[in-house]
Design an enzyme around this catalytic site. Structure first.
Site, PDB file in Angstrom:
ATOM      1  CG  HIS A  98      -1.694  -1.221   1.406  1.00  0.00           C
ATOM      2  ND1 HIS A  98      -2.668  -1.611   0.523  1.00  0.00           N
ATOM      3  CD2 HIS A  98      -1.637  -2.195   2.346  1.00  0.00           C
ATOM      4  CE1 HIS A  98      -3.177  -2.768   0.932  1.00  0.00           C
ATOM      5  NE2 HIS A  98      -2.563  -3.141   2.025  1.00  0.00           N
ATOM      6  CD  GLU A 116      -2.871  -4.338   5.564  1.00  0.00           C
ATOM      7  OE1 GLU A 116      -3.492  -3.678   4.712  1.00  0.00           O
ATOM      8  OE2 GLU A 116      -2.658  -5.550   5.461  1.00  0.00           O
ATOM      9  CG  HIS A 173       1.087  -6.693   3.267  1.00  0.00           C
ATOM     10  ND1 HIS A 173       1.359  -5.450   2.803  1.00  0.00           N
ATOM     11  CD2 HIS A 173      -0.263  -6.812   3.239  1.00  0.00           C
ATOM     12  CE1 HIS A 173       0.223  -4.819   2.518  1.00  0.00           C
ATOM     13  NE2 HIS A 173      -0.776  -5.635   2.767  1.00  0.00           N
ATOM     14  NE  ARG A 193      -4.612  -8.801  -6.639  1.00  0.00           N
ATOM     15  CZ  ARG A 193      -5.765  -8.386  -7.176  1.00  0.00           C
ATOM     16  NH1 ARG A 193      -5.870  -8.134  -8.455  1.00  0.00           N
ATOM     17  NH2 ARG A 193      -6.815  -8.217  -6.399  1.00  0.00           N
TER      18      ARG A 193
END
Ligand code: ZN
Length: 311
Positions: A98, A116, A173, A193
């Site tokens: 991200h 996150e 991740h 992605r």
């Protein structure tokens, strides 16, 4: 100021990698046995949770955020800032990364970046996750991608029930199969992605964002170093998992009674196991509650395991 406990109606998202544990473990009524995500507390346009019962029955988090901002301590912003999910990964999720707020703001129509964190609720015996990579520079990373050296590039680590991971922007991740986690994140959807194991969805590979991924990934990888402090509060043991610029997250285990004091714009509370009461209201495993601004003393009783977070 009146204080409220807002009870959430979770929203379920089907995913190619999802399973049925949101039903078998939490008892939720899920749409199929490919259910990957439970959006437990969310005001995101991709899934805006309705409130069940009480004076705000049928309203949504985004609706209250818009009309009754004082319930959230008059915080600024267009979106309720946090998103709590339970993720059931039967298969591997794609390797992703991200951007931070600055990159997302510049390249994704002013969207927010995404930080996150994961609390492992349960996992298979030899479960792993991908976190970070082994390249010493972006150039080396680009070369490894070009040469398809994914196994060498990606940093795979074993996980266990109760582990906690903070994923900052720029950290590659992936949750891997056999893992059930509770995720606390910034309310954002901007995901690049990087690699999808060559999988197909409806006969086609899912879109990759290699250039953006290389752009935003931190190289070399810098592991997050957080310290977890445990504290006693009545009969509860509370573990402070993380505080970052976007949220603080805590894990609690209670057998008896406790009083927690919340002087925050709001508090997200997810019950992970057991049953009991919160200020007299019954609560049980799988319940997700939002406590409104400057809630003050919250009396919890029973045998409970829970996670709570605030901005
Ligand atoms: Zn992510």
């Amino acid at each position: 100021m009146d204080k409220y406990i807002l009870r959430m109606k979770p929203i379920f998202q089907e995913k190619i990698w999802g399973g049925n544990r949101l039903n078998t473990v939490f008892g939720y009524d899920i749409p199929s046995d490919h259910t990957g995500e439970c959006w437990a507390i969310s005001g995101h346009p991709g899934g805006d949770c309705a409130i069940v019962g009480g004076p705000f029955d049928g309203k949504t988090v985004a609706g209250l955020w818009k009309e009754r901002r004082e319930l959230f301590g008059n915080l600024p912003g267009d979106l309720f800032p946090l998103l709590i999910k339970i993720i059931d990964a039967r298969e591997n999720l794609s390797i992703q990364v991200h951007p931070d707020d600055a990159y997302a703001g510049a390249h994704e129509n002013g969207a927010l970046g995404k930080t996150e964190c994961w609390y492992v609720l349960d996992c298979d015996e030899r479960a792993t996750i991908i976190i970070g990579h082994n390249a010493s520079s972006k150039e080396e990373m680009a070369r490894m991608v070009e040469e398809n050296r994914w196994t060498e590039l990606l940093r795979e680590v074993p996980i266990h029930k109760g582990d906690f991971f903070q994923i900052n922007p720029g950290c590659l991740h992936a949750i891997k199969g056999g893992t059930l986690i509770l995720e606390t994140q910034q309310s954002s959807d901007v995901t690049y992605r990087f690699y999808d194991y060559g999988r197909l969805e409806n006969g086609k590979p899912r879109k990759l964002h290699i250039a953006q991924s290389l752009d935003v990934t931190t190289a070399p990888f810098a592991p997050w170093k957080g310290e977890q402090e445990k504290a006693k509060a009545g009969d509860a043991e509370i573990t402070h998992l993380v505080t970052c610029p976007y949220y603080s997250v805590y894990h609690g285990v209670l057998d008896g009674k406790t009083e927690l004091t919340f002087d925050k714009p709001f508090v997200n509370l997810s019950i992970l196991a057991g049953s009991g009461t919160l200020d007299g209201q019954p609560v049980k495993k799988g319940d997700h509650l939002l406590l409104t601004a400057d809630y003050g003393e919250a009396r919890l009783e029973g045998k409970l395991e829970f996670i709570y977070s605030h901005v």
